[in-house]
Design a protein around this motif. Structure first.
Motif, short mmCIF file in Angstrom:
data_model
loop_
_atom_site.label_atom_id
_atom_site.label_comp_id
_atom_site.label_asym_id
_atom_site.label_seq_id
_atom_site.Cartn_x
_atom_site.Cartn_y
_atom_site.Cartn_z
N LYS A 1 59.67 113.27 -60.76
CA LYS A 1 60.05 112.43 -59.60
C LYS A 1 58.78 111.30 -59.33
CE LYS A 1 63.07 115.49 -57.53
NZ LYS A 1 63.38 116.36 -55.93
N ASN A 2 57.56 111.80 -59.96
CA ASN A 2 56.38 110.93 -59.91
C ASN A 2 56.60 109.77 -60.54
OD1 ASN A 2 53.41 110.37 -61.03
ND2 ASN A 2 53.64 110.76 -58.63
N LYS A 3 56.08 108.49 -60.27
CA LYS A 3 55.97 107.49 -61.13
C LYS A 3 54.56 106.82 -61.40
CE LYS A 3 60.49 107.02 -60.89
NZ LYS A 3 60.98 107.28 -62.03
N THR A 4 54.35 106.40 -62.47
CA THR A 4 53.07 105.86 -62.99
C THR A 4 52.74 104.48 -62.38
OG1 THR A 4 53.09 107.36 -64.92
CG2 THR A 4 51.58 105.37 -65.02
N VAL A 5 51.58 104.39 -61.72
CA VAL A 5 51.16 102.96 -61.25
C VAL A 5 50.01 102.48 -62.06
CG1 VAL A 5 52.10 103.40 -59.03
CG2 VAL A 5 49.73 103.92 -59.58
N GLY A 6 50.00 101.25 -62.44
CA GLY A 6 48.94 100.46 -63.23
C GLY A 6 48.92 99.24 -63.18
N GLY A 7 47.97 98.20 -64.01
CA GLY A 7 47.78 97.06 -63.81
C GLY A 7 46.72 96.64 -64.49
N ARG A 8 46.62 95.13 -64.77
CA ARG A 8 45.31 94.44 -65.46
C ARG A 8 44.86 93.42 -64.59
NH1 ARG A 8 44.51 90.27 -68.79
NH2 ARG A 8 43.20 90.44 -70.28
N ILE A 9 43.67 93.19 -64.88
CA ILE A 9 43.14 91.89 -64.07
C ILE A 9 42.33 91.07 -65.15
CG2 ILE A 9 41.03 93.01 -63.11
CD1 ILE A 9 41.30 90.84 -61.07
N GLY A 10 42.41 89.95 -65.50
CA GLY A 10 41.82 89.26 -66.42
C GLY A 10 41.01 88.06 -65.91
N ILE A 11 39.84 88.17 -66.24
CA ILE A 11 38.77 86.93 -65.84
C ILE A 11 38.39 86.05 -66.82
CG2 ILE A 11 36.47 86.80 -64.57
CD1 ILE A 11 36.93 89.80 -63.77
N LEU A 12 38.30 84.74 -66.43
CA LEU A 12 38.22 83.86 -67.31
C LEU A 12 37.03 82.90 -66.57
CD1 LEU A 12 41.43 83.97 -67.67
CD2 LEU A 12 41.13 82.54 -69.26
N PRO A 13 35.72 83.32 -67.08
CA PRO A 13 34.49 82.68 -66.13
C PRO A 13 34.20 81.36 -66.47
CG PRO A 13 33.80 84.42 -67.89
CD PRO A 13 35.38 84.37 -67.79
N LEU A 14 34.71 80.91 -67.68
CA LEU A 14 34.26 79.62 -68.20
C LEU A 14 35.20 78.57 -67.92
CD1 LEU A 14 32.78 80.67 -71.61
CD2 LEU A 14 31.40 80.90 -69.29
N SER A 15 34.76 77.19 -67.73
CA SER A 15 35.37 75.99 -67.02
C SER A 15 36.58 75.88 -68.48
CB SER A 15 34.80 75.01 -66.96
OG SER A 15 33.91 74.72 -68.03
N ASN A 16 36.27 76.19 -69.82
CA ASN A 16 37.17 75.68 -70.79
C ASN A 16 37.99 76.95 -71.56
OD1 ASN A 16 35.29 77.55 -72.11
ND2 ASN A 16 34.62 75.95 -73.61
N SER A 17 38.05 78.08 -70.56
CA SER A 17 38.96 79.19 -70.59
C SER A 17 38.76 79.67 -71.91
CB SER A 17 40.19 78.72 -70.46
OG SER A 17 40.49 78.23 -69.16
N SER A 18 37.58 79.76 -72.77
CA SER A 18 37.37 80.12 -74.06
C SER A 18 36.92 81.62 -74.07
CB SER A 18 36.16 79.39 -74.70
OG SER A 18 34.99 79.64 -73.92
N LEU A 19 36.64 82.32 -72.92
CA LEU A 19 36.30 83.69 -72.70
C LEU A 19 37.26 84.44 -71.70
CD1 LEU A 19 34.33 86.09 -73.24
CD2 LEU A 19 33.08 85.30 -71.39
N GLU A 20 37.65 85.22 -72.06
CA GLU A 20 38.46 86.27 -71.24
C GLU A 20 38.20 87.77 -71.33
OE1 GLU A 20 42.97 87.39 -69.51
OE2 GLU A 20 42.77 86.43 -71.32
N ILE A 21 37.90 88.44 -70.17
CA ILE A 21 37.50 89.72 -70.03
C ILE A 21 38.52 90.39 -69.24
CG2 ILE A 21 35.78 91.60 -69.57
CD1 ILE A 21 33.86 89.47 -69.89
N GLY A 22 39.18 91.33 -69.68
CA GLY A 22 40.19 92.09 -68.80
C GLY A 22 39.94 93.64 -68.77
N PHE A 23 40.32 94.08 -67.67
CA PHE A 23 40.12 95.54 -67.14
C PHE A 23 41.64 96.07 -66.72
CE2 PHE A 23 36.42 93.16 -66.07
CZ PHE A 23 35.50 94.18 -66.67
N SER A 24 42.15 97.01 -67.44
CA SER A 24 43.27 97.62 -67.24
C SER A 24 43.32 99.10 -66.94
CB SER A 24 44.13 97.72 -68.52
OG SER A 24 44.29 96.35 -69.22
N GLY A 25 44.27 99.60 -66.24
CA GLY A 25 44.30 101.24 -65.77
C GLY A 25 45.74 101.62 -65.52
#
Length: 395
Positions: free
Chosen positions: A211-235
């Protein structure tokens, strides 16, 4: 009386359409005039296909050569309105006996709430890192297969059933994207079906075992103005044991870190594409039956895996042939629970050379070595060398 006039109107339009002397244009105009609010629905067929040749040599010098059956994955896209969408992927492939199998990769509907938030429900590819959701199609994946730990019998989830909210926004000059979901979640292998795999996780089941459900998500960060770099954290976290069993309180926590960097290197006349992801799995302690001794045993149930990949394509060259080549290398590692009966620690190294016939059709030639697969009790190491050719097309 109102119904009579309505019927008369319908009959009149039907008679107008039925007249032989009325042109196709006039007939369509009559229908459009009768439907005061024409629909905005649209349907689109997309997907991918692949085939190839594998030549595999094992540590004992035995080799085999096989053509890989043409995998066919049609993707159905339907827009009901400007806000409501539906997507589904079918997975078709030949089995070892020559029969054709058709499965469902995912099927879900999405509704755009506003510019920053979309909600979807059904079966969807999980945003656990980026490989499964964004890079698994054969024409996007730059080598021949998924990294170690991904796919079937891996430690990284692929698709599940539930609900998700996703979107993107700015915070200052930094771009962020996010996903949060509630799903049925993975299930614990208790050893009843496969005694040697007790303690592992299985993913993508249509029904929940508790009866328990799994919860999760991800957040992606694009710190550079040209969006060339993305760092993501998931759980994700939740109970994985079957309800009303001795394992009903067993929980699993999974986490991942991913990176993507794509940049034009003008001095090399090339585009460099760097991808990577680290996965971790932590299952709470439990006792499992050892089929070899008949006694219960336990172990620290932690597994991990990662891959790092780099691709360089001289896209900025003027030569129309050379600029379509792409060199790629990938290193992948998987380490499962050390004291379990299913413990393994393979490493995999792949080198490849791709040629792009157009932006969505590619010929891939490569060489892959895999070491460390073996029996945990005997510590036997198995080495496999694979030469592969793939042709993949997105459509």
């Amino acid at each position: 009386m109102k119904k009579i006039f309505t019927l008369i109107g319908i009959f009149a339009v039907g008679s107008l359409i039925a007249q032989d002397t009325t042109s196709t244009f006039d007939r369509q105009a009559a229908v459009n005039n009768y439907n005061a609010k024409p629909g905005k629905s649209k349907f689109m067929l997309r997907g991918f296909w692949f085939t190839g040749l594998d030549n595999l040599t094992n540590s004992e010098g035995e080799s085999s050569s096989n053509f890989i059956g043409g995998g066919f994955n049609p993707i159905l896209l339907y827009r009901q309105s400007d806000r409501l969408f539906f997507e589904a992927e079918l997975e078709g492939q030949y089995d070892v006996n020559g029969g054709f199998e058709l499965g469902l990769g995912y099927a879900n509907a999405s509704y755009v709430l506003n510019n920053y938030m979309t909600i979807r429900a059904g079966q969807f590819l999980l945003p656990f890192g980026t490989f499964t959701e964004k890079m698994h199609p054969s024409w996007i994946n730059k080598v021949n297969n998924a990294p170690l730990g991904f796919g079937h019998d891996g430690i990284s989830p692929m698709a599940d059933i539930g609900m998700e909210i996703r979107g993107a926004f700015y915070t200052g000059s930094i771009k962020l994207n996010y996903q949060a979901y509630v799903i049925n979640g993975p299930q614990l292998k208790d050893g009843s079906d496969e005694p040697d795999e007790a303690g592992g996780l299985k993913f993508g089941y249509m029904t929940d075992n508790n009866k328990n459900k799994t919860v999760g998500g991800r957040i992606g960060i694009l710190p550079l103005s040209n969006s060339s770099l993305e760092i993501g954290f998931s759980g994700m976290t939740g109970k994985v044991g079957t309800a009303e069993s001795k394992y009903e309180d067993v929980t699993a926590t999974l986490y991942a870190i991913d990176l993507s960097f794509v940049k034009n290197l003008n001095f090399m006349k090339s585009v460099v594409d760097i991808k990577g992801q680290y996965n971790g799995t932590n299952v709470s302690d439990a006792d499992y039956l050892n089929p070899e001794t008949g006694a219960d045993y336990t172990f620290e149930n932690k597994s991990s895996g990662y891959y790092a990949q780099i691709a360089v394509r001289p896209s900025l060259l003027e030569n129309k042939i050379l600029r379509n080549f792409e060199a790629v290398a990938r290193y992948s590692v998987l380490s499962t629970a050390e004291e379990s009966l299913w413990a393994a620690d393979p490493t995999q190294l792949t080198f490849g050379l791709n040629y792009w016939l157009d932006w969505r059709t590619v010929v891939k030639i490569g060489y892959q070595t895999t070491d460390g697969l073996g029996d945990h009790d005997t510590n036997e190491t198995i080495s496999q060398n694979l030469f592969y050719v793939r042709v993949a097309m997105g459509f």
